[in-house]
Design an enzyme around this catalytic site. Structure first.
Site, mmCIF file in Angstrom:
data_model
loop_
_atom_site.group_PDB
_atom_site.id
_atom_site.type_symbol
_atom_site.label_atom_id
_atom_site.label_comp_id
_atom_site.label_asym_id
_atom_site.label_seq_id
_atom_site.Cartn_x
_atom_site.Cartn_y
_atom_site.Cartn_z
ATOM 1 C CB CYS A 1 -40.214 71.986 55.583
ATOM 2 S SG CYS A 1 -39.271 73.356 56.278
ATOM 3 C CG ASN B 1 -37.674 74.002 51.400
ATOM 4 O OD1 ASN B 1 -36.895 73.785 50.465
ATOM 5 N ND2 ASN B 1 -38.050 75.223 51.719
ATOM 6 N NE ARG C 1 -48.909 92.622 53.971
ATOM 7 C CZ ARG C 1 -48.683 91.945 55.093
ATOM 8 N NH1 ARG C 1 -49.310 92.303 56.214
ATOM 9 N NH2 ARG C 1 -47.873 90.913 55.107
ATOM 10 C CB SER C 2 -53.431 90.108 50.750
ATOM 11 O OG SER C 2 -52.029 90.220 50.909
ATOM 12 C CD GLN D 1 -33.440 73.525 58.325
ATOM 13 O OE1 GLN D 1 -32.997 73.070 59.370
ATOM 14 N NE2 GLN D 1 -34.528 74.291 58.299
ATOM 15 N N GLY E 1 -37.273 78.281 52.952
ATOM 16 C CA GLY E 1 -37.903 77.967 54.220
ATOM 17 C C GLY E 1 -38.150 79.210 55.051
ATOM 18 C CB THR F 1 -51.006 86.312 49.051
ATOM 19 O OG1 THR F 1 -50.861 86.605 50.448
ATOM 20 C CG2 THR F 1 -52.417 86.675 48.605
ATOM 21 N N GLY F 2 -48.971 83.676 50.093
ATOM 22 C CA GLY F 2 -47.583 83.373 50.442
ATOM 23 C C GLY F 2 -46.987 82.287 49.564
ATOM 24 N NE ARG G 1 -32.859 79.115 56.752
ATOM 25 C CZ ARG G 1 -34.116 78.676 56.778
ATOM 26 N NH1 ARG G 1 -34.557 77.894 55.816
ATOM 27 N NH2 ARG G 1 -34.922 78.994 57.759
ATOM 28 C CG HIS H 1 -35.220 72.149 53.999
ATOM 29 N ND1 HIS H 1 -34.808 73.349 53.490
ATOM 30 C CD2 HIS H 1 -36.158 72.448 54.959
ATOM 31 C CE1 HIS H 1 -35.450 74.328 54.107
ATOM 32 N NE2 HIS H 1 -36.270 73.806 54.992
#
Length: 349
Positions: free
Chosen positions: A137, A328, A47-48, A164, A168, A19-20, A254, A261
């Site tokens: 990555c 990335n 939870r998912s 980046q 990420g 789910t990510g 970042r 990236h």
């Protein structure tokens, strides 16, 4: 050699962390690349569990990764963070699956190959734990560029400055940048005079705002003042390129880019290598596109590493400077994992 040999040529596939952001990308790529999936099982946090995700014309129910029975799976992609991989990867491999792990949990393990599909597929010949690791990555973006140059001239030193993207940092990173950009949009020009003139809200995830800014310290500090991300780039480059003594200095930053990236690379070699020869080699390298102005918008949603600005490093003997950009989420995580599975089922490594 074929770790995923069967009589049907189709495989029971699992995705942990389905789910990510990266898990979702993996599912899209499995479908896009027509990976020979006979059955798909999806796993995520408790939870998912119970949610459904469409794949191949059916709705697949998400299972609780911790409580699931992994028997019968041929290959399982992990993209649920290092703690989950440490807790479950060996269990899943012991149940008979090849584990392709996208976290940092197994990259440094001497019995786990660390693989970029176009760069060192031969490392898959030795996989005693049944686990193969996907590199970070950031490392991923550099490897297709560095491998052909190293083969030609012998890489001895690498200085990397990264730019980046917030994706990420997961869904949360994307949402934080969106919120801060919108919060400051109306009066953002005032920032030209005063960095505190616009209220971007209380910083989250990073110690300072990411919108209209850059964050040069966004990971946990490790040895000698270097962050974990910077040390990963050093250690993973050494392992993938098989140069244990490679000198590496990295600064990982970042930037307010959603996906893609980029890295400025200063590289030094044992032997001379002209920019012209380097461009010729890069133009022939798998997974590489040479372009005049490589940039993250160009790279986002694309498979290759985009490389350009190749020139002599005038501060070093036998040195070159170049710039790379790479998606990335796609190549930097999900695509390489799927490509590793494709190499494994081909048996050609």
């Amino acid at each position: 050699m074929n770790y995923l040999d069967n009589t049907t040529g189709r495989y029971t596939v699992g995705v942990v962390g389905a789910t990510g952001l990266v898990g979702t990308m993996m599912l899209a790529l499995l479908a896009e690349r027509n990976f020979p999936v006979a059955q798909l099982r999806l796993f995520a946090s408790a939870r998912s569990a119970g949610k459904t995700i469409p794949f191949g014309g059916a709705d697949v129910v998400v299972e609780d990764a911790t409580a699931a029975d992994y028997a019968g799976l041929d290959v399982v992609f992990f993209s649920a963070g290092g703690s989950t991989s440490k807790a479950l990867a060996e269990k899943v491999a012991a149940a008979g699956a090849v584990v392709i792990d996208n976290s940092s949990a197994w990259r440094a393990h001497p019995e786990v190959p660390l693989v970029v599909a176009e760069v060192n597929p031969h490392a898959l010949r030795q996989m005693p734990k049944g686990i193969v690791a996907n590199p970070n990555c950031t490392t991923m973006a550099a490897m297709p560029a560095l491998k052909p140059l190293h083969d030609a001239a012998g890489l001895t030193r690498l200085v990397a400055s990264t730019y980046q993207a917030v994706s990420g940092g997961g869904v949360e990173g994307v949402e934080i940048l969106r919120e801060q950009v919108q919060a400051g949009a109306e009066a953002c020009a005032d920032l030209a005079q005063d960095g505190g003139s616009v209220d971007l809200g209380t910083p989250r995830k990073w110690s300072v705002p990411i919108a209209y800014n850059v964050v040069p310290l966004n990971y946990v500090l490790g040895e000698d003042g270097y962050t974990e991300e910077e040390l990963k780039l050093r250690d993973e480059s050494r392992k993938i390129l098989e140069i244990p003594g490679l000198r590496v200095a990295a600064t990982c930053v970042r930037v307010p880019v959603f996906t893609g990236h980029s890295i400025a690379l200063n590289v030094e070699f044992e032997r001379p290598l002209s920019p012209e020869k380097a461009l010729e080699l890069l133009g022939q390298a798998p997974g590489v596109v040479v372009t005049e102005v490589p940039n993250p918008l160009e790279a986002a949603g694309k498979d290759p590493v985009f490389i350009g600005r190749v020139r002599r490093d005038m501060s070093a003997d036998n040195g070159l400077t170049l710039f790379v950009a790479n998606d990335n989420l796609r190549k930097g995580a999900a695509l390489n994992a799927v490509q590793i599975a494709e190499v494994l089922i081909s048996g050609k490594f």
